[in-house]
Design an enzyme around this catalytic site. Structure first.
Site, PDB file in Angstrom:
ATOM      1  CG  ASP A   1       8.911   7.712  -9.401  1.00  9.51           C
ATOM      2  OD1 ASP A   1       8.830   7.690 -10.419  1.00  9.51           O
ATOM      3  OD2 ASP A   1       8.976   6.762  -8.723  1.00  9.51           O
ATOM      4  N   GLY A   2       6.917  12.033  -8.268  1.00 13.09           N
ATOM      5  CA  GLY A   2       5.944  12.690  -7.658  1.00 13.09           C
ATOM      6  C   GLY A   2       5.295  13.501  -8.834  1.00 13.09           C
TER       7      GLY A   2
ATOM      8  CG  ASN B   1       2.539   5.594  -6.189  1.00 14.06           C
ATOM      9  OD1 ASN B   1       2.383   4.622  -7.040  1.00 14.06           O
ATOM     10  ND2 ASN B   1       3.389   6.181  -5.744  1.00 14.06           N
TER      11      ASN B   1
ATOM     12  NE  ARG C   1      -5.553   8.712  22.398  1.00  9.33           N
ATOM     13  CZ  ARG C   1      -6.253   8.690  23.478  1.00  9.33           C
ATOM     14  NH1 ARG C   1      -7.325   7.944  23.452  1.00  9.33           N
ATOM     15  NH2 ARG C   1      -5.913   9.351  24.402  1.00  9.33           N
TER      16      ARG C   1
ATOM     17  CG  ASP D   1       1.731   3.868  14.203  1.00 10.87           C
ATOM     18  OD1 ASP D   1       1.110   3.715  15.319  1.00 10.87           O
ATOM     19  OD2 ASP D   1       3.179   3.832  14.273  1.00 10.87           O
TER      20      ASP D   1
ATOM     21  CB  THR E   1       8.126  -0.158  -5.747  1.00 11.20           C
ATOM     22  OG1 THR E   1       7.437   0.793  -6.739  1.00 11.20           O
ATOM     23  CG2 THR E   1       8.447  -1.457  -6.186  1.00 11.20           C
TER      24      THR E   1
ATOM     25  CE1 TYR F   1       4.554   4.643   5.182  1.00 10.11           C
ATOM     26  CE2 TYR F   1       2.942   5.922   4.621  1.00 10.11           C
ATOM     27  CZ  TYR F   1       3.757   5.532   5.779  1.00 10.11           C
ATOM     28  OH  TYR F   1       3.767   5.727   7.001  1.00 10.11           O
TER      29      TYR F   1
ATOM     30  CB  SER G   1       8.831   2.332   3.478  1.00  9.33           C
ATOM     31  OG  SER G   1       9.555   2.832   2.346  1.00  9.33           O
TER      32      SER G   1
ATOM     33  CD  GLN H   1       2.136  14.064  -5.887  1.00  8.90           C
ATOM     34  OE1 GLN H   1       0.999  13.932  -6.618  1.00  8.90           O
ATOM     35  NE2 GLN H   1       3.202  13.977  -6.337  1.00  8.90           N
TER      36      GLN H   1
END
Length: 289
Positions: free
Chosen positions: A67-68, A141, A152, A171, A182, A184, A187, A241
């Site tokens: 995918d990259g 993406n 922090r 964060d 589908t 990051y 996740s 990337q």
């Protein structure tokens, strides 16, 4: 299709041999073959081309990698309406949905005109600093604001079409396309959105306020995010990337791009099957089949 371009990830173990064999096979089929300059250099082949020139010449782009590799290729040829087919040389991939053992039968069908394509929306992002455009990028993406080496959380004042939404204290923040849902974003607890849809997903990473949840916006809307941070170290990553260092007060503007990526879809499986196989979802009990 008579003119075929080949891009390969030379860091993949099988890429060099596959690229050389694929070129020979395509030549046997009567095709004119162009190699990306990187792979041509490693193979010692003359006439390697940069990716923009390759896309301007070819009728079809074959990408060998994961995918990259596909993401990098899609960004580099975004100005050209060229179909891209991904051959998966890795262990995991949503964009490269043709496996290596299916390559030649699949390409035979594609070269005969027996294929379908999917249009995938992209996002344009610009960083404003002091009222001026610092940089501009296009992604397939996602755009990801993250705290880098900071300990922090970041304050990210977010508006949609110039209407204040909220200030995320988190964060980081992911602004994603359906294709990137589908990646990051998934996740980080984001929703799976069919890649054929046109939408923009906003998803905070580990928000301080637990009621901050992912939001799916119409693709016609523009998202702006102003960074508030006492320390240096905040970054924005582009498709995972490329990275740009941000300062407090910088404003990111993200909107649907005028460019689209055209992917050749596999004839052997649909998106639901891709999700099942990639995410390891279970099957129905035998008695219910």
């Amino acid at each position: 299709m008579k003119k075929i371009g080949i891009i390969a990830n030379i860091r993949k173990e099988k890429a060099l041999g596959c690229a050389a064999e694929l070129k020979a096979w395509l030549l046997d089929q009567g095709m004119e073959v162009f190699l990306d300059e990187e792979i041509a250099g490693v193979l010692g082949e003359p006439g390697g081309m940069n990716r923009r020139s390759l896309a301007a010449q070819a009728d079809l782009l074959i990408v060998l990698g994961g995918d990259g590799t596909m993401l990098r290729a899609a960004r580099s040829v975004r100005e050209f309406d060229i179909p891209i087919v991904g051959i998966n040389l890795g262990a995991f991939g949503y964009l490269t949905d043709i496996n290596l053992n299916e390559m030649y039968p699949s390409l035979e069908r594609i070269l005969c005109g027996n294929y379908a394509t999917e249009k995938r929306m992209m996002l344009d992002m610009e960083v404003m600093r002091g009222g001026r455009i610092l940089c501009e990028h296009t992604v397939l993406n996602d755009v990801v604001i993250n705290r880098g080496n900071l300990s922090r959380i970041i304050d990210m004042e977010t508006a949609v079409d110039d209407h204040y939404l909220t200030t995320f204290r988190a964060d980081g923040l992911i602004i994603s396309t359906p294709t990137g849902s589908t990646a990051y974003s998934l996740s980080a607890g984001g929703p799976i959105v069919f890649p054929s849809q046109d939408a923009i997903i906003i998803n905070p990473i580990c928000p301080h306020t637990l009621t901050n949840r992912p939001v799916i916006l119409p693709c016609t809307m523009t998202v702006s995010v102003k960074i508030w941070s006492e320390d240096e170290g905040v970054n924005v990553d582009l498709d995972g990337q490329e990275s740009v260092a941000l300062k407090s007060g910088d404003i990111l503007i993200i909107r649907r791009s005028r460019y689209m990526t055209t992917l050749v879809s596999s004839q052997n499986r649909d998106y639901l099957e891709i999700l099942r196989s990639k995410l390891g979802w279970g099957r129905l009990p035998a008695m219910n089949r």
